[in-house]
Design an enzyme around this catalytic site. Structure first.
Site, PDB file in Angstrom:
ATOM      1  N   CYS A 142      -0.516  -6.972   7.529  1.00 22.31           N
ATOM      2  CA  CYS A 142       0.437  -7.328   8.579  1.00 22.31           C
ATOM      3  C   CYS A 142       0.998  -6.026   9.128  1.00 22.31           C
ATOM      4  O   CYS A 142       1.464  -5.185   8.356  1.00 22.31           O
ATOM      5  CB  CYS A 142       1.561  -8.208   8.030  1.00 22.31           C
ATOM      6  N   HIS A 156      -4.043 -19.517   4.207  1.00 25.71           N
ATOM      7  CA  HIS A 156      -4.333 -18.119   4.558  1.00 25.71           C
ATOM      8  C   HIS A 156      -3.500 -17.231   3.626  1.00 25.71           C
ATOM      9  O   HIS A 156      -2.294 -17.071   3.825  1.00 25.71           O
ATOM     10  CB  HIS A 156      -3.966 -17.884   6.025  1.00 25.71           C
ATOM     11  N   ARG A 210     -10.989  -9.882  13.299  1.00 23.46           N
ATOM     12  CA  ARG A 210      -9.712  -9.830  14.004  1.00 23.46           C
ATOM     13  C   ARG A 210      -8.611  -9.322  13.083  1.00 23.46           C
ATOM     14  O   ARG A 210      -8.060  -8.241  13.270  1.00 23.46           O
ATOM     15  CB  ARG A 210      -9.363 -11.214  14.577  1.00 23.46           C
ATOM     16  N   ASN A 249      -6.036  -9.518   3.365  1.00 24.89           N
ATOM     17  CA  ASN A 249      -6.312 -10.899   3.008  1.00 24.89           C
ATOM     18  C   ASN A 249      -7.118 -10.948   1.709  1.00 24.89           C
ATOM     19  O   ASN A 249      -7.707  -9.949   1.290  1.00 24.89           O
ATOM     20  CB  ASN A 249      -7.151 -11.563   4.101  1.00 24.89           C
TER      21      ASN A 249
END
Length: 306
Positions: free
Chosen positions: A244, A211, A16, A253
């Site tokens: 983002c 996260h 995702r 990430n």
């Protein structure tokens, strides 16, 4: 050094958070093949897709096809990202294809408006309707607060504001609170203090998840700081995919294989087979046709027998 937990949970979010940030849409068949590799690594929770409107996020417009096409072993929990009540309606139309819902807002007013065109108060009010409905449908709910550690537009995001939002989301029914370093602005000292404070505010009846993004190269250091503060739940993305979509320069990430490698070297179990995880990351690199940011993918795991 503080005592470390013997084990942690790692949720894989690449399908995702990673796929949505690619400039070109990955073919549905490739997504299914990559997810099928990931769910056989030993990971127990995976964020598969999103029910954001397809005109807003065309990269994940095939959400239902992907959910229906993947072959997930017993014991692996599938999660989907839900933006609002309409997104929840669409997701619940295929409710048997997933077990968990993720919802989100930002700790920064400016980032929230740029991301979803709503104030924080408007987003919170919407989630206070979405979360109970998802719970009533039998879904586990994680509420994520983006820009928890800093905002590229506003700079400092007050910790008390973030934790006040977390308490409101917990009280609305969220069983898990995720704190996102959305553009990689956190530092280890800040992270350690934050997670100590978060546990004090939220208590022991809610899962607290970290996260981190690796935008400025501090992702693993921040993960270690969270671990030392007692956090035992992390989100990461294979190959260091992600970012983002709002501010420029917000890279991926922390790489799942880098996180798992570090944890295993420190004697912290994840239940994940690192060799199989690296296989999945090599596969996604081939699909994308470019090198990825993962260090372990390049160097390989540590071999003390050489």
């Amino acid at each position: 050094m503080p005592d470390l937990p013997s084990s942690v949970h790692v949720r894989e979010v690449g399908p995702r958070d990673g796929f949505q940030n690619e400039p070109e849409t990955i073919a549905t068949a490739d997504k299914i093949r990559l997810i099928d590799l990931l769910v056989r690594t030993g990971v127990k929770r995976i964020e598969v897709t999103s029910f954001v409107r397809p005109d807003v996020l065309p990269q994940l417009a095939d959400n239902t096809e992907v959910l229906a096409g993947i072959d997930v072993p017993a014991g692996v929990s599938r999660s989907v990202l839900i933006p609002n009540e309409r997104g929840l309606d669409n997701a619940l139309a295929v409710a048997d294809l997933f077990e968990e819902c993720g919802v989100f807002l930002s700790g920064s007013e400016t980032h929230n408006r740029k991301n979803v065109n709503r104030s924080i108060a408007e987003s919170l009010a919407g989630l206070q309707k979405v979360i109970p409905r998802a719970r009533e449908a039998g879904k586990q709910v994680e509420a994520v607060i983006a820009t928890s550690f800093g905002c590229p537009y506003e700079g400092d995001v007050p910790r008390d504001r973030v934790l006040d939002l977390a308490v409101a989301l917990r009280d609305a029914g969220a069983q898990e609170l995720g704190f996102g370093d959305t553009t990689g602005m956190a530092n280890p000292r800040q992270v350690r203090e934050f997670f100590v404070a978060a546990r004090e505010r939220l208590g022991d009846d809610v899962e607290i998840t970290a996260h981190f993004h690796n935008t400025r190269g501090q992702g693993l250091a921040n993960a270690l700081a969270a671990l030392e503060a007692g956090c035992t739940s992390f989100e990461s993305s294979f190959g260091e995919l992600g970012g983002c979509p709002v501010p420029k320069g917000a890279t991926g990430n922390i790489a799942s294989e880098d996180l798992v490698s570090m944890l295993h070297e420190m004697g912290v179990d994840t239940g994940i087979d690192l060799a199989k995880l690296l296989e999945a990351s090599r596969a996604v690199a081939e699909v994308l046709g470019r090198p990825l940011g993962s260090h372990t993918l390049v160097a390989g795991p540590v071999d003390w027998h050489r």
